[in-house]
Write a protein that holds these residues in place. Structure first.
Motif, mmCIF file in Angstrom:
data_model
loop_
_atom_site.group_PDB
_atom_site.id
_atom_site.type_symbol
_atom_site.label_atom_id
_atom_site.label_comp_id
_atom_site.label_asym_id
_atom_site.label_seq_id
_atom_site.Cartn_x
_atom_site.Cartn_y
_atom_site.Cartn_z
ATOM 1 N N GLY A 110 7.086 -8.087 -3.919
ATOM 2 C CA GLY A 110 7.135 -9.542 -3.850
ATOM 3 C C GLY A 110 5.825 -10.225 -4.145
ATOM 4 N N PHE A 111 4.859 -9.502 -4.730
ATOM 5 C CA PHE A 111 3.589 -10.114 -5.109
ATOM 6 C C PHE A 111 3.619 -10.550 -6.570
ATOM 7 C CE2 PHE A 111 2.197 -7.910 -1.322
ATOM 8 C CZ PHE A 111 1.223 -8.750 -0.801
ATOM 9 N N HIS A 112 2.813 -11.576 -6.853
ATOM 10 C CA HIS A 112 2.671 -12.100 -8.203
ATOM 11 C C HIS A 112 1.268 -11.737 -8.690
ATOM 12 C CE1 HIS A 112 3.136 -14.781 -11.608
ATOM 13 N NE2 HIS A 112 2.041 -15.432 -11.276
ATOM 14 N N THR A 113 1.148 -11.188 -9.904
ATOM 15 C CA THR A 113 -0.142 -10.771 -10.434
ATOM 16 C C THR A 113 -0.789 -11.889 -11.237
ATOM 17 O OG1 THR A 113 0.698 -8.502 -10.612
ATOM 18 C CG2 THR A 113 -1.345 -8.999 -11.763
ATOM 19 N N ARG B 91 3.555 1.780 -13.449
ATOM 20 C CA ARG B 91 4.119 2.093 -12.129
ATOM 21 C C ARG B 91 3.510 1.193 -11.047
ATOM 22 N NH1 ARG B 91 3.226 7.562 -13.673
ATOM 23 N NH2 ARG B 91 1.542 7.735 -12.126
ATOM 24 N N VAL B 92 2.203 0.967 -11.160
ATOM 25 C CA VAL B 92 1.535 0.119 -10.180
ATOM 26 C C VAL B 92 2.040 -1.322 -10.272
ATOM 27 C CG1 VAL B 92 -0.689 -0.934 -9.589
ATOM 28 C CG2 VAL B 92 -0.529 1.533 -9.945
ATOM 29 N N LYS B 93 2.172 -1.844 -11.480
ATOM 30 C CA LYS B 93 2.689 -3.209 -11.651
ATOM 31 C C LYS B 93 4.105 -3.325 -11.084
ATOM 32 C CE LYS B 93 1.436 -6.412 -13.654
ATOM 33 N NZ LYS B 93 1.182 -6.761 -15.040
ATOM 34 N N THR B 94 4.916 -2.309 -11.294
ATOM 35 C CA THR B 94 6.276 -2.322 -10.745
ATOM 36 C C THR B 94 6.237 -2.363 -9.224
ATOM 37 O OG1 THR B 94 7.181 -1.119 -12.641
ATOM 38 C CG2 THR B 94 8.450 -1.053 -10.595
ATOM 39 N N ALA C 43 0.831 -1.208 0.000
ATOM 40 C CA ALA C 43 0.000 0.000 0.000
ATOM 41 C C ALA C 43 0.864 1.257 0.000
ATOM 42 C CB ALA C 43 -0.926 -0.008 1.212
ATOM 43 N N PHE C 44 1.942 1.244 0.752
ATOM 44 C CA PHE C 44 2.857 2.393 0.780
ATOM 45 C C PHE C 44 3.434 2.664 -0.603
ATOM 46 C CE2 PHE C 44 7.257 3.928 1.198
ATOM 47 C CZ PHE C 44 7.031 5.142 1.836
ATOM 48 N N ARG C 45 3.847 1.595 -1.286
ATOM 49 C CA ARG C 45 4.418 1.765 -2.624
ATOM 50 C C ARG C 45 3.354 2.207 -3.632
ATOM 51 N NH1 ARG C 45 8.796 -3.070 -2.558
ATOM 52 N NH2 ARG C 45 10.621 -1.754 -2.249
ATOM 53 N N VAL D 210 -2.001 -11.244 -6.210
ATOM 54 C CA VAL D 210 -3.036 -10.219 -6.338
ATOM 55 C C VAL D 210 -3.624 -10.279 -7.737
ATOM 56 C CG1 VAL D 210 -1.896 -8.695 -4.665
ATOM 57 C CG2 VAL D 210 -1.421 -8.430 -7.104
ATOM 58 N N ALA D 211 -4.789 -9.641 -7.902
ATOM 59 C CA ALA D 211 -5.418 -9.540 -9.215
ATOM 60 C C ALA D 211 -6.246 -8.265 -9.250
ATOM 61 C CB ALA D 211 -6.300 -10.754 -9.495
#
Length: 260
Positions: A105-108, A96-99, A39-41, A81-82
């Motif tokens: 460390g999350f996988h989309t 930017r959000v995907k980065t 959330a911070f990022r 996440v999705a």
């Protein structure tokens, strides 16, 4: 010490109708801590981010809401996440959000439905069918107290801090099963106790082990790839190492799987 309630929750989770052949990756609090970092990022990438945590037992861990509103759903079964259906981000902001997601460390995954795993086959008949810690303790205590099953029974009870004194009566689920299948199932419960005692790293293997034993080969390798997000070659190496581990820790299950 491992508790009967924790063991009951793990066994129930592994056999839940909506479960893939893989375990929970982390404890909810560990996952939530990483969600806070995400959330911070995301705030830096998208302007603001609201965090909502789902109640216990929900299909998903929670959701993150960005301006739009754009919703990112967080799964319960690992760092996944999705994006929910609805408004979409612009191309530059989406990048930017995907980065931010990947750097945390999350996988989309491609859609929200993929966050809730599915089980390709039916669940085998179990000898421990409890839905509470107290009920589980009683079922384990009433398992046969002699032979290899008795050794495993006593090991489970001691790990749970319970008396090993034989108890009259046998769980109803035991009667329809041949003796070798009872042994395989009790061995599985003992392995789950050991996984809980060892912690998160070993818990990652709890349900994958079921696949290695029941559907060895490509299905097990696929489960390993899904769990660890690794290349095929790495998954094959992990599969070989895990097979050697199971030959030592669950020999009866390995023998039953080979016979099948």
């Amino acid at each position: 010490m491992v508790t009967a309630q924790a063991l009951c929750e793990l066994l129930t989770d592994l056999d839940a109708p909506g479960r893939l052949e893989r375990p929970r990756l982390t404890a909810p609090e560990v996952l939530h801590e990483r969600v806070e970092r995400l959330a911070f990022r995301l705030e830096r990438a998208a302007g603001r981010c609201a965090v909502e945590r789902s109640p216990a037992g929900a299909d998903h861990h929670g959701r993150l809401t960005l301006p739009g509103p754009v919703t990112i759903v967080v799964g319960r079964y690992g760092f996944e996440v999705a994006f929910a259906a609805g408004p979409v981000l612009g191309e530059e902001q989406f990048a930017r959000v995907k980065t931010a997601i990947h750097q945390t460390g999350f996988h989309t995954l491609p859609d929200v439905a993929a966050l809730v795993p599915t089980r390709p086959g039916g669940v085998p008949r179990r000898v421990v069918t409890a839905r509470s810690g107290e009920e589980l303790a009683g079922q384990v205590a009433r398992l046969p107290s002699t032979g290899d099953v008795g050794v495993l029974r006593d090991r489970i009870l001691r790990a749970l801090g319970l008396p090993v004194t034989p108890v009259d009566g046998v769980p109803e689920a035991v009667d329809p099963l041949p003796p070798h299948r009872v042994l395989v199932e009790v061995e599985r419960v003992a392995a789950c106790v050991a996984a809980l005692a060892a912690g998160a790293d070993e818990l990652r293997w709890a349900a994958i082990d079921d696949v290695v034993l029941d559907r060895p080969g490509m299905e097990a390798i696929k489960a390993i790839r899904d769990e660890f997000h690794c290349a095929v070659g790495d998954a094959v190496e992990r599969y070989d190492r895990r097979t050697e581990h199971l030959l030592r820790t669950r020999p009866h299950g390995m023998a039953a799987g080979t016979a099948a």
